[in-house]
Design a protein around this motif. Structure first.
Motif, short mmCIF file in Angstrom:
data_model
loop_
_atom_site.label_atom_id
_atom_site.label_comp_id
_atom_site.label_asym_id
_atom_site.label_seq_id
_atom_site.Cartn_x
_atom_site.Cartn_y
_atom_site.Cartn_z
N LEU A 116 -2.79 -7.96 -2.82
CA LEU A 116 -2.66 -7.20 -1.58
C LEU A 116 -2.30 -5.74 -1.85
O LEU A 116 -2.80 -4.84 -1.17
N SER A 117 -1.46 -5.50 -2.85
CA SER A 117 -1.13 -4.11 -3.20
C SER A 117 -2.35 -3.39 -3.76
O SER A 117 -2.62 -2.24 -3.42
N ALA A 118 -3.10 -4.10 -4.62
CA ALA A 118 -4.31 -3.49 -5.19
C ALA A 118 -5.31 -3.19 -4.09
O ALA A 118 -5.94 -2.12 -4.07
N LEU A 119 -5.47 -4.12 -3.14
CA LEU A 119 -6.40 -3.89 -2.03
C LEU A 119 -5.98 -2.68 -1.21
O LEU A 119 -6.83 -1.86 -0.82
N ALA A 120 -4.69 -2.56 -0.96
CA ALA A 120 -4.20 -1.41 -0.19
C ALA A 120 -4.50 -0.10 -0.89
O ALA A 120 -4.91 0.88 -0.26
N HIS A 121 -4.33 -0.05 -2.20
CA HIS A 121 -4.57 1.19 -2.93
C HIS A 121 -6.07 1.45 -3.12
O HIS A 121 -6.49 2.61 -3.16
N LEU A 122 -6.87 0.40 -3.24
CA LEU A 122 -8.33 0.59 -3.26
C LEU A 122 -8.81 1.17 -1.94
O LEU A 122 -9.70 2.02 -1.90
N THR A 123 -8.20 0.70 -0.85
CA THR A 123 -8.56 1.23 0.47
C THR A 123 -8.11 2.68 0.60
O THR A 123 -8.86 3.54 1.06
N ARG A 124 -6.88 2.95 0.18
CA ARG A 124 -6.35 4.32 0.26
C ARG A 124 -7.16 5.27 -0.61
O ARG A 124 -7.35 6.44 -0.26
N GLY A 125 -7.68 4.76 -1.74
CA GLY A 125 -8.45 5.61 -2.64
C GLY A 125 -9.90 5.78 -2.23
O GLY A 125 -10.65 6.51 -2.88
N GLY A 126 -10.32 5.09 -1.17
CA GLY A 126 -11.68 5.27 -0.68
C GLY A 126 -12.70 4.35 -1.32
O GLY A 126 -13.90 4.52 -1.13
N TYR A 127 -12.24 3.31 -2.06
CA TYR A 127 -13.17 2.39 -2.69
C TYR A 127 -13.50 1.21 -1.77
O TYR A 127 -14.44 0.46 -2.02
N VAL A 128 -12.67 1.03 -0.76
CA VAL A 128 -12.89 0.02 0.27
C VAL A 128 -12.67 0.71 1.61
O VAL A 128 -11.71 1.48 1.77
N GLY A 129 -13.55 0.45 2.57
CA GLY A 129 -13.39 1.05 3.89
C GLY A 129 -12.11 0.60 4.57
O GLY A 129 -11.63 -0.51 4.35
N ARG A 130 -11.54 1.46 5.43
CA ARG A 130 -10.26 1.13 6.06
C ARG A 130 -10.36 -0.14 6.91
O ARG A 130 -9.49 -1.01 6.86
#
Length: 994
Positions: free
Chosen positions: A398-412
């Motif tokens: 979940l932390s990795a997903l949050a940072h992938l989202t914040r970094g623009g690798y996954v849409g919000r």
């Protein structure tokens, strides 16, 4: 209630959620004056009946029974925690019955608001076994057997407190998982303290670090799970490495047994060290240098993926941190390693293969839309982008997903949806496992179990149905996002997409494409841009299609070719009304198309010549080869529609092209048997030649302005005659004619020759459809002999000049095309030659062997590897076919079953006649099938034939893929081929040469 009697009707119990009213009434009567209050408080439990039963039994075992019931009834927090646990977990209910004093732990008012710190949990576990938490290497002081039992009791006691918080105080699933991981780490530390006590002074010779992997390492452990670890050892000061490794191995072994052994207090969980270098075959304990050497040289991608979550949790934590510092840089460069893509594909297949078939649709973890889909997608994105972006290097999903989202690798929006679904699935996993503290990931189908599970998840109205509905919704969402996360952002990098989409930089997009196996990411970006740019309906549908298409391309041997081919097909058909709609609405069509484009240059070339062949991929029975009768009928009708012979032959070649494509696709996606491919290709060739012979005859008759003065037939020879054609085979033939009564022999021969020449000319015309090469070199006297002969000429030649090799060649002769009566007479002419009544003489057997020896010595191409040459190599096609043909020439005169042109049929007949043992025949058949299948796969990959297994690693991997091998198994393909042909060669040595 009052005075032990119910003051409410049984109906009220039912309305409150009780099901076993009679038994629960009895339990509440035992509880006494507080039953009314506790009945209402217990009604919110997952299983109110179970809560009431356990509470009544617990009260009977507690000292000061009435005081306990008074305390529970007077404190709603205590009651909710206790009844919540009793109603959700029979395992913890049983624990309380064994240790009734532990109910007092649930009176702690801080349980609902405070998560215990990791050091506090560690201290409680160590103190329980008599170890001092302040010591760097704590040692248990309780007697060994007592310490092991106390460890289990204290683990369950702290687990009870955690479960009460989880069930009654709306604790986040990530906090629960983290606390479970802290409890596991503390348990490992306490077990290590007991292990040190067992070993005494010997334990002082080693510094041992316990590094948690998997969910424990990622701070996301389940209620019931193996705890994955790696052990790292270094000599303590003043001690040598050999002694340290010996002591470290003993300590680690003791620790594992202490946690997993069954005692009177049960077990805790298995400690699994299988993720260590070399797995279970490797040493249990290694030094830092040994770990570093292994990961630097031998480790597979999945091992680096596992190291994403490595965390020192027990023992020498400083040593554990050194280990993580050494391996961490390797993790973040793993995506650049050779074989990364095939390793990733293998990992995905491994997950799918481990799903038990009986439970596939109820699998919460491994099934489609399950936990693994989320975890795999997140970890893969981390490995691709983590080298350049340290912010995404989080071990917790979940932390990795949050940072992938914040970094623009996954849409919000996608990140939020995936977060919600993952939390739901993890919470459901926790509730399932908590019930009996058993490791399970199969969602039950029993209505009562589902109802209790739904209530444990907080669902009150129709809990069983609502749980099913929500679970299925989250499954669909996870699967959709799993497919979208890795591929959709690539489109956003080259096209303006509506809504909340990822905005990868071109560089990041190219990195991702390279990780997927695209050798030319820049070109791939250009193709994506061309396909998705603009606001047209076509571009919109392409943007919908491409995430799935890109994934299918990536699972195939040549994603670059797949994307390029898709662009070309789309350029040709994109404006038609049916093409994109078919791909969008019929998933099987799109997946089959992706498989063809990224696997088969042969199939792609056929499709690009006539892109409307895409329609075939969605038709009912669209990949079932047509019968010879159906082909003859269609080709005859097509030829009759055209007066011009060139137009007629073009129509025939188009039908042939379509049927070649049908069979090529069936080979790729339907696993069509290699013998059936041979039959189908031979039928296509026969029908084409039959119709072409009619067209050529009509053309010559029109030119002569007179009927043809002779009848004609075509004799299929070689693999064509044996109905064993491959995708790259020529059509070996002989031409025969028979002058009509009263016709001049010379004129008839001239006319027949003109027909044959016209036939070959028409079939060789340049065009968009593949040429059918007709080879007549197997005729009497070869290239120096007449191209076409009368049947009397054949009879005269065979009577006077025929050698044993020509009789052998006639074993594959099939008069299958042209005038039926002439075909019958030709068969009657050659049968005595190829199937002699008494068999061939001993001298002829020696001559066949001599010719074979010469072929072996002279025909193998220069530089070819005799071990892997499919036709002339050891145990290859020639070995098998010559062996079978020798048996035919020796015995077909008396064994009717041997009078066939087909190799496998002849082998079967030889077994029935006891001319060869079943095991030997199976060895020959296996080699023949494998070599023939590999020949076809090579044509699929290259677009042209070859008899040599590819030396190029990418080509060989593509051939292995088509033959059903998993990514990375091309070496296994070679090993299997060598094993199969070695066995066949042994049979050839005995049967042919012996």
């Amino acid at each position: 209630m009052s005075d032990g009697r119910l003051s409410t009707a049984a109906g009220q119990l039912a309305r409150l959620g009780f099901r076993d009213v009679e038994r629960s009434t009895a339990a509440l009567e035992r509880i006494g004056p507080h039953a009314d209050v506790l009945m209402h408080l217990g009604s919110v439990a997952a299983d109110p009946d179970q809560a009431a039963w356990y509470l009544a039994d617990l009260a009977d075992r507690v000292d000061e029974r009435d005081a306990m019931l008074e305390a529970v009834a007077s404190d709603e927090g205590t009651a909710m925690r206790l009844l919540g646990v009793l109603g959700a977990s029979s395992a913890l209910g049983d624990h309380l019955l064994r240790h009734p004093e532990h109910w007092r732990d649930l009176t702690d008012p801080t349980l609902g608001s405070t998560r215990p710190a990791a050091f506090h949990v560690r201290g409680r576990m160590l103190e329980a076994v008599g170890a001092d938490p302040a010591d760097e290497t704590p040692v248990a002081t309780l007697p060994d057997g007592e310490a092991v039992d106390v460890l289990r009791v204290q683990y369950r006691r702290l687990l009870l407190r955690l479960a009460a918080r989880d069930l009654s105080h709306d604790v986040g699933v990530d906090d629960v998982a983290a606390e479970l991981s802290d409890l596991a780490a503390a348990t490992l530390e306490a077990a290590l303290a007991i292990a040190r006590a067992r070993m005494g002074e010997a334990a002082e010779s080693v510094r041992l670090a316990v590094v948690a992997m998997g969910k424990c390492g990622g701070h996301e452990l389940n209620y019931v799970s193996d705890v994955d670890v790696i052990f790292v050892a270094e000599p303590a000061e003043g001690h040598d490495e050999v002694a340290a490794l010996r002591a470290g191995t003993q300590l680690a072994s003791h620790l594992m047994r202490i946690c997993s052994d069954h005692t009177g207090e049960g077990t805790i969980w298995p400690v699994d060290a299988a993720l260590r270098p070399e797995g279970k075959a490797g040493p249990l304990v290694r030094t830092l240098a040994s770990h570093q050497g292994y990961y630097g040289r031998w480790a597979k991608t999945w091992e680096f993926q596992a190291l994403l979550k490595a965390r020192p949790v027990a023992g020498d934590l400083a040593l554990g941190r050194e280990y993580v510092e050494i391996v961490s840089p390797m993790v973040w460069t793993a995506a650049e390693r050779e074989g990364f893509v095939t390793d990733v594909q293998s990992m995905r297949r491994r997950v799918i293969e481990h799903i038990p078939a009986a439970h596939a649709d109820r699998q919460l973890k491994l099934g489609a839309g399950g936990l693994r889909d989320v975890e795999f997608a997140v970890q893969l994105l981390q490995m691709v982008h983590g080298r350049a972006d340290v912010d995404v290097r989080w071990p917790t999903t979940l932390s990795a997903l949050a940072h992938l989202t914040r970094g623009g690798y996954v849409g919000r929006e996608d990140g939020a949806a995936l977060d919600e679904s993952y939390r739901f699935l993890r919470a459901l996993e926790h509730r399932m496992q908590l019930a009996q503290l058993r490791r399970t990931h199969v969602v039950p189908t029993d209505e009562h179990a589902l109802r209790c599970l739904g209530r444990a998840m907080g669902l009150r109205k129709d809990p069983a149905d609502e749980l099913e509905r929500q679970w299925k919704r989250h499954k669909r969402e996870v699967r959709r996002l799993h497919e979208k996360l890795f591929y959709r952002p690539l489109l956003a990098a080259v096209a303006k997409l509506p809504g909340d989409e990822v905005r990868l930089s071109p560089e990041a997009a190219q990195t991702r494409l390279a990780a997927l196996g695209y050798e030319d990411p820049v070109a791939a970006m250009r193709h994506l841009e061309a396909l998705t740019a603009g606001v047209s309906r076509t571009a919109s549908i392409q943007r919908t299609l491409l995430p799935a298409m890109l994934e299918w391309f990536a699972e195939s041997p040549n994603p670059d070719a797949g994307l390029l081919g898709f662009r070309r097909i789309s350029d040709a058909l994109g404006s038609t009304h049916w093409y994109l709609k078919t791909l969008r609405d019929e998933g099987q069509v799109a997946q089959r198309l992706a498989t063809v484009l990224a696997s088969s240059r042969f199939g792609t070339d056929l499709l690009q010549r006539a892109p409307e062949g895409v329609r075939m991929l969605g038709e009912d029975d669209g990949l079932v080869p047509l019968t010879r009768e159906a082909l003859d009928k269609e080709m005859d009708a097509a030829a009759r529609r055209h007066d011009d012979p060139v137009e007629a032959i073009t129509a025939l070649r188009a039908i042939r092209r379509r049927e070649l494509f049908r069979i090529a696709v069936a080979d790729l996606v339907e696993d069509l048997d290699v013998a059936d491919i041979g039959y189908a290709l031979s039928d296509i060739t026969s029908a084409t030649l039959d119709a072409a012979l009619t067209v050529a005859t009509s053309a010559i008759e029109a030119e002569r302005r007179a009927p043809l003065p002779t009848r004609m037939a075509i004799i299929a020879m070689g693999r064509f005659g044996g109905a064993e054609l491959g995708f790259g085979s020529d059509a070996d033939v002989m031409f025969v004619h028979d002058p009509l009564e009263g016709a001049s022999s010379q004129e008839a021969s001239r006319a027949a020759h003109e027909v044959v020449q016209e036939l070959r000319r028409l079939l060789a015309l340049p065009g968009t459809d593949p040429e059918l090469a007709v080879d007549a070199d197997l005729r009497p006297e070869g290239r120096s002999g007449p191209l076409v002969r009368t049947i009397e000429s054949y009879a005269g030649y065979y009577a006077k000049w025929s050698a044993v090799w020509e009789a052998q060649a006639l074993l594959r002769a099939d008069p299958s095309i042209g005038d039926p009566d002439l075909r019958r007479r030709f068969r009657e002419l050659i049968d005595p030659l190829r199937f002699p009544a008494q068999g061939i003489a001993t001298d002829d057997v020696r001559e066949v062997q001599r010719i074979k020896a010469r072929v072996d010595a002279e025909r193998l191409p220069r530089g070819a590897d005799p071990a892997t040459h499919l036709k002339l190599g050891r145990g290859g096609l020639a070995d098998v076919e010559w062996t079978v043909q020798l048996l035919q020439m020796q015995h077909a005169g008396r064994v009717e079953g041997l009078r066939t042109t087909r190799t496998l049929d002849a082998l079967e007949a030889a077994v029935e006649a006891e001319l060869i043992g079943l095991a030997d025949a199976q060895s020959l058949a296996a080699a023949w099938r494998m070599a023939s299948g590999l020949r076809n796969a090579i044509v699929q990959v290259r677009g042209k034939g070859s008899d040599q297994l590819p030396r190029d690693t990418r080509e060989r991997a593509a051939v292995a893929h088509i033959r059903g091998y998993a990514p990375g198994q091309s070496d296994k393909l070679v090993d299997d081929y060598l094993r199969v042909t070695r066995r066949a060669r042994q049979v050839v040595e005995r049967v042919f040469w012996g």
